[in-house]
Design an enzyme around this catalytic site. Structure first.
Site, PDB file in Angstrom:
ATOM      1  N   LYS A 125     -23.119  13.818 -11.017  1.00  0.00           N
ATOM      2  CA  LYS A 125     -22.720  14.910 -10.125  1.00  0.00           C
ATOM      3  C   LYS A 125     -21.505  14.541  -9.294  1.00  0.00           C
ATOM      4  O   LYS A 125     -20.665  15.380  -9.005  1.00  0.00           O
ATOM      5  CB  LYS A 125     -23.870  15.306  -9.200  1.00  0.00           C
ATOM      6  CG  LYS A 125     -24.935  16.092  -9.915  1.00  0.00           C
ATOM      7  CD  LYS A 125     -25.802  16.848  -8.932  1.00  0.00           C
ATOM      8  CE  LYS A 125     -26.800  17.714  -9.686  1.00  0.00           C
ATOM      9  NZ  LYS A 125     -27.738  18.388  -8.782  1.00  0.00           N
ATOM     10  N   LYS A 167     -28.056  25.908 -14.385  1.00  0.00           N
ATOM     11  CA  LYS A 167     -27.677  27.098 -13.628  1.00  0.00           C
ATOM     12  C   LYS A 167     -26.159  27.161 -13.458  1.00  0.00           C
ATOM     13  O   LYS A 167     -25.601  28.207 -13.202  1.00  0.00           O
ATOM     14  CB  LYS A 167     -28.309  27.114 -12.218  1.00  0.00           C
ATOM     15  CG  LYS A 167     -29.541  26.257 -12.094  1.00  0.00           C
ATOM     16  CD  LYS A 167     -30.163  26.234 -10.700  1.00  0.00           C
ATOM     17  CE  LYS A 167     -31.225  25.134 -10.683  1.00  0.00           C
ATOM     18  NZ  LYS A 167     -32.282  25.218  -9.733  1.00  0.00           N
ATOM     19  N   LYS A 212     -27.087  19.901 -21.329  1.00  0.00           N
ATOM     20  CA  LYS A 212     -28.298  20.478 -20.738  1.00  0.00           C
ATOM     21  C   LYS A 212     -28.059  21.921 -20.317  1.00  0.00           C
ATOM     22  O   LYS A 212     -26.991  22.253 -19.796  1.00  0.00           O
ATOM     23  CB  LYS A 212     -28.678  19.643 -19.502  1.00  0.00           C
ATOM     24  CG  LYS A 212     -30.095  19.838 -19.026  1.00  0.00           C
ATOM     25  CD  LYS A 212     -30.385  19.001 -17.789  1.00  0.00           C
ATOM     26  CE  LYS A 212     -29.774  19.619 -16.547  1.00  0.00           C
ATOM     27  NZ  LYS A 212     -30.220  19.003 -15.298  1.00  0.00           N
TER      28      LYS A 212
HETATM   29  P1  TYM Z   1     -34.042  21.139 -10.191  1.00  0.00           P
HETATM   30  O1  TYM Z   1     -34.097  22.216  -9.162  1.00  0.00           O
HETATM   31  O2  TYM Z   1     -32.718  20.703 -10.686  1.00  0.00           O
HETATM   32  O3  TYM Z   1     -34.909  21.559 -11.436  1.00  0.00           O
HETATM   33  C1  TYM Z   1     -36.255  21.997 -11.274  1.00  0.00           C
HETATM   34  C2  TYM Z   1     -37.105  21.517 -12.435  1.00  0.00           C
HETATM   35  O4  TYM Z   1     -36.619  22.056 -13.661  1.00  0.00           O
HETATM   36  C3  TYM Z   1     -36.401  21.008 -14.592  1.00  0.00           C
HETATM   37  N1  TYM Z   1     -35.247  21.359 -15.443  1.00  0.00           N
HETATM   38  C4  TYM Z   1     -35.258  21.313 -16.766  1.00  0.00           C
HETATM   39  N2  TYM Z   1     -36.223  20.974 -17.654  1.00  0.00           N
HETATM   40  C5  TYM Z   1     -35.925  21.030 -18.962  1.00  0.00           C
HETATM   41  N3  TYM Z   1     -34.707  21.424 -19.433  1.00  0.00           N
HETATM   42  C6  TYM Z   1     -33.711  21.776 -18.597  1.00  0.00           C
HETATM   43  N4  TYM Z   1     -32.525  22.159 -19.069  1.00  0.00           N
HETATM   44  C7  TYM Z   1     -33.970  21.728 -17.186  1.00  0.00           C
HETATM   45  N5  TYM Z   1     -33.228  22.004 -16.081  1.00  0.00           N
HETATM   46  C8  TYM Z   1     -34.032  21.774 -15.025  1.00  0.00           C
HETATM   47  C9  TYM Z   1     -36.118  19.776 -13.745  1.00  0.00           C
HETATM   48  O5  TYM Z   1     -36.365  18.594 -14.465  1.00  0.00           O
HETATM   49  C10 TYM Z   1     -37.082  19.988 -12.600  1.00  0.00           C
HETATM   50  O6  TYM Z   1     -38.379  19.543 -12.948  1.00  0.00           O
HETATM   51  N6  TYM Z   1     -34.932  17.161  -7.312  1.00  0.00           N
HETATM   52  C11 TYM Z   1     -35.541  18.231  -8.067  1.00  0.00           C
HETATM   53  C12 TYM Z   1     -36.379  19.148  -7.206  1.00  0.00           C
HETATM   54  C13 TYM Z   1     -37.368  18.420  -6.368  1.00  0.00           C
HETATM   55  C14 TYM Z   1     -38.560  17.767  -6.813  1.00  0.00           C
HETATM   56  C15 TYM Z   1     -39.154  17.227  -5.637  1.00  0.00           C
HETATM   57  C16 TYM Z   1     -39.142  17.613  -8.052  1.00  0.00           C
HETATM   58  C17 TYM Z   1     -37.300  18.253  -5.034  1.00  0.00           C
HETATM   59  N7  TYM Z   1     -38.361  17.545  -4.576  1.00  0.00           N
HETATM   60  C18 TYM Z   1     -40.353  16.495  -5.718  1.00  0.00           C
HETATM   61  C19 TYM Z   1     -40.354  16.878  -8.116  1.00  0.00           C
HETATM   62  C20 TYM Z   1     -40.927  16.326  -6.954  1.00  0.00           C
HETATM   63  C21 TYM Z   1     -34.445  19.053  -8.716  1.00  0.00           C
HETATM   64  O7  TYM Z   1     -33.309  19.026  -8.304  1.00  0.00           O
HETATM   65  O8  TYM Z   1     -34.880  19.868  -9.693  1.00  0.00           O
END
Ligand code: TYM
Length: 332
Positions: A112, A198, A195
């Site tokens: 990032k 969004k 990947k």
């Molecule tokens: P975030 O908001 O980027 O994504 C949320 C969840 O979606 C999954 N994900 C995907 N899985 C499969 N294929 C994809 N293309 C894809 N894009 C996103 C991510 O792996 C995630 O599970 N840091 C985290 C949010 C968070 C969190 C936490 C997660 C904050 N606190 C505590 C677990 C525990 C994040 O940025 O996810």
């Protein structure tokens, strides 16, 4: 009862990646052997600039996505992170436990920040330590996430272990990432090596959870593929990332394995498979998108659900934070 914790950042709309990699699995884990706690991680979202009105909007959209997909606020705790101030407090304590060297190894930060590492926020760098606080504040042991979050959950284990070691306690439990099923890394519909996210440039790369039936169908039908027919075995997809991605998406939506999908479609061409995939996706996702739109027409109701969830979250989190302060020697 063992606890599940996971979260999603409201930094824009939800994609099929978020749905298959996270939300659908959150729903599957609800109501069984686990207590389930799900968080709209608004404080994580601001590690990169968010327009305030858009952040409010995205927080409600992610909440609507959870609800429309089947998260029941009576059987899961569903809340937005900023409402439970213990997250920020434990996050700071963990900033003093985690080591700079650990953060330097985080591949998501490197991706990032890119060449611009001097210009990104300090929050983006410290972000995994706040994520560790999210999880450990509830003594959660199971963390369902997509593949891209695995390293952050492993870091959470390291933080818990170092805390326990430094203070000679056995307070924070070890947690494990739960990464299983065919869609742990859903790829772009235009480039099978990227990947689905969004933030991808073209809307044709991704399925948004708010896309209507026609849009979903059109995007799958126009998705990039290769000229070959589908193989009989998954090994046959090793060097065909776009084809593998579509088979995995089909499998995840149908609750099948990739092998089972190929047992049905092996030997067939795209002319047969793509319309079947489009139909399956529409059948599964269009009702969710319709329900999301209905929910988003009533933001006051969404806010009420989040506020109630935050009360429940606080009840679990506050005693654990208090105990942490005590262990560390704060006069309270
Ligand atoms: P975030 O908001 O980027 O994504 C949320 C969840 O979606 C999954 N994900 C995907 N899985 C499969 N294929 C994809 N293309 C894809 N894009 C996103 C991510 O792996 C995630 O599970 N840091 C985290 C949010 C968070 C969190 C936490 C997660 C904050 N606190 C505590 C677990 C525990 C994040 O940025 O996810």
């Amino acid at each position: 009862t063992p606890r599940v914790f996971s979260g999603i950042k409201p930094s824009g709309g939800l994609t099929l990646g978020n749905y298959l990699g996270a939300i659908k699995r959150f729903v599957d884990m609800q109501g069984g052997e686990f207590e389930t706690i799900y968080c709209v991680a608004d404080m994580h979202a601001i590690t990169v600039w968010q327009d305030p009105e858009e952040l409010r909007q995205a927080t409600r959209e992610v909440t609507a996505g959870f609800l429309a997909s089947g998260i029941d606020p009576e059987s899961s705790v569903l809340f937005n992170q900023s409402r439970v101030s213990a997250h920020a407090e434990l996050g700071w304590l963990f900033n003093c436990v985690a080591r700079v060297g650990w953060m330097n190894r985080m591949t998501q930060f490197k991706d990032k920040a890119g060449k611009n590492a001097e210009k990104v926020s300090l929050g983006l760098y410290a972000y995994p330590s706040l994520m560790a606080a999210d999880i450990l504040l509830y003594h959660a042991t199971h963390v369902p996430v997509g593949e891209d979050q695995k390293q952050h959950v492993e870091l959470t284990r390291d933080i818990a272990a170092k805390f326990n070691h430094d203070y000679k306690v056995d307070f924070f439990p070890a947690c494990e990432p739960v990464i299983e099923g065919p869609a742990m890394r859903v790829m772009s519909l235009r480039d099978g090596t990227k990947k689905m996210s969004k933030s991808g440039e073209s809307d044709m790369e991704r399925i948004n959870m708010t896309d209507d039936a026609d849009t979903i169908s059109k995007k799958f039908k126009k998705s990039r593929t290769d000229p070959e027919v589908l193989p009989e075995e998954m090994e046959g997809l090793a060097n065909r990332p776009e084809a593998r991605n579509l088979v995995n998406i089909y499998a995840a939506l149908a609750n099948m394995t990739g092998e089972e999908v190929l047992a049905e479609y092996g030997g067939q061409g795209w002319g047969k498979f793509k319309p079947a995939l489009a139909e399956l996706a529409v059948e599964h996702l269009a009702p969710i998108s319709t329900e999301m739109k209905r929910l988003m027409d009533d933001p006051a109701e969404i806010d009420r659900i989040l506020a109630k969830g935050a009360d429940k979250a606080n009840e679990i989190a506050q005693p654990i934070l208090n105990k942490t302060f005590e262990i560390m020697g704060f006069v309270r």
